[in-house]
Scaffold this motif. Sequence first.
Motif, PDB file in Angstrom:
ATOM      1  N   UNK A   1       0.837  -1.198   0.000  1.00  0.00           N
ATOM      2  CA  UNK A   1       0.000   0.000   0.000  1.00  0.00           C
ATOM      3  C   UNK A   1       0.872   1.248   0.000  1.00  0.00           C
ATOM      4  N   UNK A   2       0.339   2.370  -0.496  1.00  0.00           N
ATOM      5  CA  UNK A   2       1.099   3.618  -0.430  1.00  0.00           C
ATOM      6  C   UNK A   2       1.179   4.108   1.015  1.00  0.00           C
ATOM      7  N   UNK A   3       2.179   4.930   1.336  1.00  0.00           N
ATOM      8  CA  UNK A   3       2.325   5.437   2.705  1.00  0.00           C
ATOM      9  C   UNK A   3       1.096   6.181   3.228  1.00  0.00           C
ATOM     10  N   UNK A   4       0.304   6.772   2.334  1.00  0.00           N
ATOM     11  CA  UNK A   4      -0.876   7.523   2.760  1.00  0.00           C
ATOM     12  C   UNK A   4      -2.174   6.712   2.636  1.00  0.00           C
ATOM     13  N   UNK A   5      -2.067   5.387   2.718  1.00  0.00           N
ATOM     14  CA  UNK A   5      -3.241   4.519   2.580  1.00  0.00           C
ATOM     15  C   UNK A   5      -4.297   4.863   3.624  1.00  0.00           C
ATOM     16  N   UNK A   6      -5.546   4.769   3.206  1.00  0.00           N
ATOM     17  CA  UNK A   6      -6.664   5.059   4.108  1.00  0.00           C
ATOM     18  C   UNK A   6      -6.998   3.834   4.949  1.00  0.00           C
ATOM     19  N   UNK A   7      -7.825   4.037   5.951  1.00  0.00           N
ATOM     20  CA  UNK A   7      -8.266   2.920   6.793  1.00  0.00           C
ATOM     21  C   UNK A   7      -8.983   1.873   5.942  1.00  0.00           C
ATOM     22  N   UNK A   8      -9.789   2.316   4.992  1.00  0.00           N
ATOM     23  CA  UNK A   8     -10.516   1.384   4.137  1.00  0.00           C
ATOM     24  C   UNK A   8      -9.564   0.559   3.274  1.00  0.00           C
ATOM     25  N   UNK A   9      -8.519   1.193   2.744  1.00  0.00           N
ATOM     26  CA  UNK A   9      -7.537   0.473   1.928  1.00  0.00           C
ATOM     27  C   UNK A   9      -6.772  -0.541   2.773  1.00  0.00           C
ATOM     28  N   UNK A  10      -6.383  -0.126   3.976  1.00  0.00           N
ATOM     29  CA  UNK A  10      -5.661  -1.028   4.870  1.00  0.00           C
ATOM     30  C   UNK A  10      -6.540  -2.214   5.234  1.00  0.00           C
TER      31      UNK A  10
END
Length: 162
Positions: free
Chosen positions: A71-80
Motif C-alpha cells: 500500500x502507499x504510505x498515505x493509505x486510508x483505513x478502508x484500503x488497509x
Amino acid sequence: MSAPSRLRIAVVASDVALRSRLAGLVAGSGHEIVELTAAPDAILTDCAVDSSPPARVVAIGSVEGQIAGRLPPDATREQIDAALRAVAAGPFAEEVWPVLTPREIEVLAALSDGLSNKAAARRLGISPHTVKFHIESLFKKLGAASRAEAVAKGLRRQIVEI
C-alpha cells in the motif's frame, strides 16, 4: 478460505508514533491488535520483515521481504482493511496479488460491464481523464495489456462479478 470478520493483526513499525497510528487504523476497522508471537492472521508493517514471517504481510510503502500486499504510505483505513482482509483470506495461486483501491475496483467493474471511459465516468461521477488514470493503474497492477485482459484477471480473482 475466507477471512473472519474480526482479524488478528500484528502491527510492526519503524517508530512508536507510526505504530500507534497504524494500530489505530487497524483497530478502527474492528480488528484485534496482537503481537507477532500470537499467531496473527496478517501483519501490517512499514519496515523489513524476517524471511519467514508468521503470517502474510501487507507493507506500507517500500518494504523488502515476503510481501503479500503493498500500500502507499498515505493509505486510508478502508484500503488497509481491504488489504488485510485480502491477504488473510489466503494465497492466490502462489502469486502476489496487488491491492486495488475501492475506486479501481469500481472502474474495473465498469469495464466488466463494457462501459466506455465516458460512460464509466458518468456512472462513477468522475471525469473521463480520472477513469483513464485508474485504467492505466489497473493495467500496471494487474499486468494487463487490454481492458479485456484486466477484466479477465479480475474475474479470476473474483474482484468483479458477472
